[in-house]
Design an enzyme around this catalytic site. Structure first.
Site, PDB file in Angstrom:
ATOM      1  N   ASP A 198       0.810  -1.205   0.000  1.00  0.00           N
ATOM      2  CA  ASP A 198       0.000   0.000   0.000  1.00  0.00           C
ATOM      3  C   ASP A 198       0.849   1.263   0.000  1.00  0.00           C
ATOM      4  O   ASP A 198       1.550   1.534   0.968  1.00  0.00           O
ATOM      5  CB  ASP A 198      -0.912  -0.028   1.236  1.00  0.00           C
ATOM      6  CG  ASP A 198      -1.900   1.120   1.274  1.00  0.00           C
ATOM      7  OD1 ASP A 198      -2.054   1.812   0.253  1.00  0.00           O
ATOM      8  OD2 ASP A 198      -2.526   1.321   2.327  1.00  0.00           O
ATOM      9  N   ASP A 207      -2.060   6.737  -6.006  1.00  0.00           N
ATOM     10  CA  ASP A 207      -2.359   5.729  -4.993  1.00  0.00           C
ATOM     11  C   ASP A 207      -2.581   4.368  -5.637  1.00  0.00           C
ATOM     12  O   ASP A 207      -3.484   4.194  -6.450  1.00  0.00           O
ATOM     13  CB  ASP A 207      -3.616   6.165  -4.227  1.00  0.00           C
ATOM     14  CG  ASP A 207      -4.022   5.193  -3.132  1.00  0.00           C
ATOM     15  OD1 ASP A 207      -3.117   4.576  -2.538  1.00  0.00           O
ATOM     16  OD2 ASP A 207      -5.222   5.056  -2.882  1.00  0.00           O
TER      17      ASP A 207
END
Length: 444
Positions: free
Chosen positions: A115, A327
């Site tokens: 992540d 992201d």
């Protein structure tokens, strides 16, 4: 029989440990000089431990979409040696990506969510007081000879925002909280992380800071063990490897439409992460004071066909430096509502087919898949870098009959992973840039 079985397991563990010890020094030298690679398995590949043959494509898409919305809604970014070449396993979870690594001595295999929107590397540990179900066993720190809890007076503990002292004042406790109500709490420790390679020589990373989670909850439905933070904060894997990888990492994400093929995405570190050559464009990383986690870029405009739409400074997060977060964990790309409306209209004007309403009411612009729509040229104009999007970056097959624009309106702007697929995306913490290069990620 049980005793014989136990002795076989003990012998296997001993052999594994001995092999790691023998390979440690060689592997590090090899990694420093030559680099190494590993394949990544897609979440929906038949090779994946999470493969569910009973799920339809539509069900997978619906789950990915809802997770993406929850994730974006949870963001609160305004709150308070020679280059080592590593390449490691990432498993896609229909929009999230899971990374395979090993922890401890002897090494135990772990699957964690990779992540770029978080920092700490944490995993579920024994004895867990409150944990969610995961596919593999919990990590037992008592069985690792290299595991060591961090003192609460150490600089490692004091430099992090989410740590505190244990009641007996002996060890450092962490508490990681995420906006979607996910959390992890437990002991901050150091242990050896091991990344695999295609040369079958494991590369150990000694004394890596990890969170040993004893009270955890992941609301996304992921069955992996915890998170591998790739953000910009001091405890992330990228930051901990900074000097040995020259501050560089990159990834190449296989498009969702190949999810049931035996294809894999890639995550690269160090010299393998350099993005260069024909077609490469680079844009500055914009650093915000706190938190350091997120990677901000400056999006100046979007082009649809010959029409250029400027992000005005009056829109919610547009027009200024660092107005969009890149992201890997967000599936779709999000724009402020006012700008998104203009963008969607511009796309619709270029397509000569009748729009169809998304039955889930989650996406705005959809068409019949059998119409074979001619997707207009769409370009994201970042500061100093024009990133051209392929049709698969812009439209997503929601069902066999329906394709929808993979963009949504949101309070914050995100450049999601659908828009990034089939691109080599490189982050350089030294040069403070993000680079993009068109690439067929299925062939890496």
């Amino acid at each position: 029989m049980a005793s014989h079985h136990h002795s076989l397991l003990s012998f296997a563990a001993l052999v594994t440990t001995f092999s790691i010890v023998l390979l440690c020094s060689f592997s590090l030298i090899e990694a420093l000089n030559e680099g190494f690679s590993v394949d990544l398995i897609h979440r929906d590949s038949p090779k994946s431990p999470f493969y569910n043959p009973s799920e339809t494509h539509s069900q997978r898409v619906a789950k990915a979409l809802r997770r993406s919305i929850n994730r974006v809604n949870s963001f609160k970014p305004t709150s308070s040696v020679s280059p080592n070449s590593l390449q490691t396993d990432i498993f896609s979870d229909s929009g999230e990506y899971l990374m395979k690594y090993f922890v401890g001595t002897p090494p135990v295999p772990i699957l964690g969510v990779a992540d770029t929107g978080s920092d700490l590397i944490w995993l579920q540990c024994k004895p867990c007081t409150e944990c969610y179900n995961q596919t593999g066993p919990f990590f037992d720190p008592e069985k690792s000879t290299t595991y060591k809890r961090i003192s609460c007076t150490s600089s490692q503990c004091e430099s992090l925002d989410y740590t505190s002292c244990s009641k007996d004042r002996t060890s450092c406790q962490y508490s990681a909280n995420y906006g979607d109500k996910s959390f992890s709490k437990g002991d901050l420790a150091v242990d050896t992380l091991t990344l695999n390679s295609t040369s079958s020589r494991p590369v150990p990373l000694p004394k890596t800071i990890i969170g040993c989670g004893l009270n955890n909850n992941l609301t996304s439905g992921v069955t992996g063990s915890g998170i591998v933070g790739l953000g910009g904060g001091p405890a992330s894997l990228v930051s901990q490897l900074h000097s040995s990888i020259g501050g560089k990492f990159s990834y190449c994400l296989v498009p969702f439409i190949y999810s049931e093929d035996n294809t894999s995405s890639k995550l690269n570190f160090g010299s393998h992460a350099v993005v260069s050559g024909f077609g490469t464009v680079s844009t500055p990383l914009v650093l915000h004071k706190r938190p350091h986690t997120y990677y901000y870029l400056t999006l100046e405009a979007m082009s649809v066909g010959n029409k250029r739409l400027e992000l005005s400074s009056s829109s919610a997060s547009g027009g200024s430096k660092g107005n969009i977060i890149i992201d890997s964990g967000s599936t779709f790309t999000y724009f402020p509502a006012e700008f998104y409306s203009k963008f969607e209209s511009a796309v619709a004007e270029e397509i000569n087919f009748e729009c169809i309403h998304d039955p889930s009411h989650l996406l705005g612009l959809c068409y019949n898949n059998s119409d074979d729509i001619d997707v207009p040229n769409i370009t994201a104009h970042f500061s100093g870098a024009d990133v051209k999007l392929n049709p698969t970056n812009a439209f997503w097959p929601i069902t066999d009959e329906l394709v929808c624009l993979a963009f949504r309106a949101g309070q914050l702007s995100f450049f999601g992973n659908v828009a990034q697929s089939n691109m080599l995306v490189g982050y350089d913490h030294v040069e403070k840039t993000v680079s993009f290069k068109p690439m067929d990620c299925t062939k890496l």
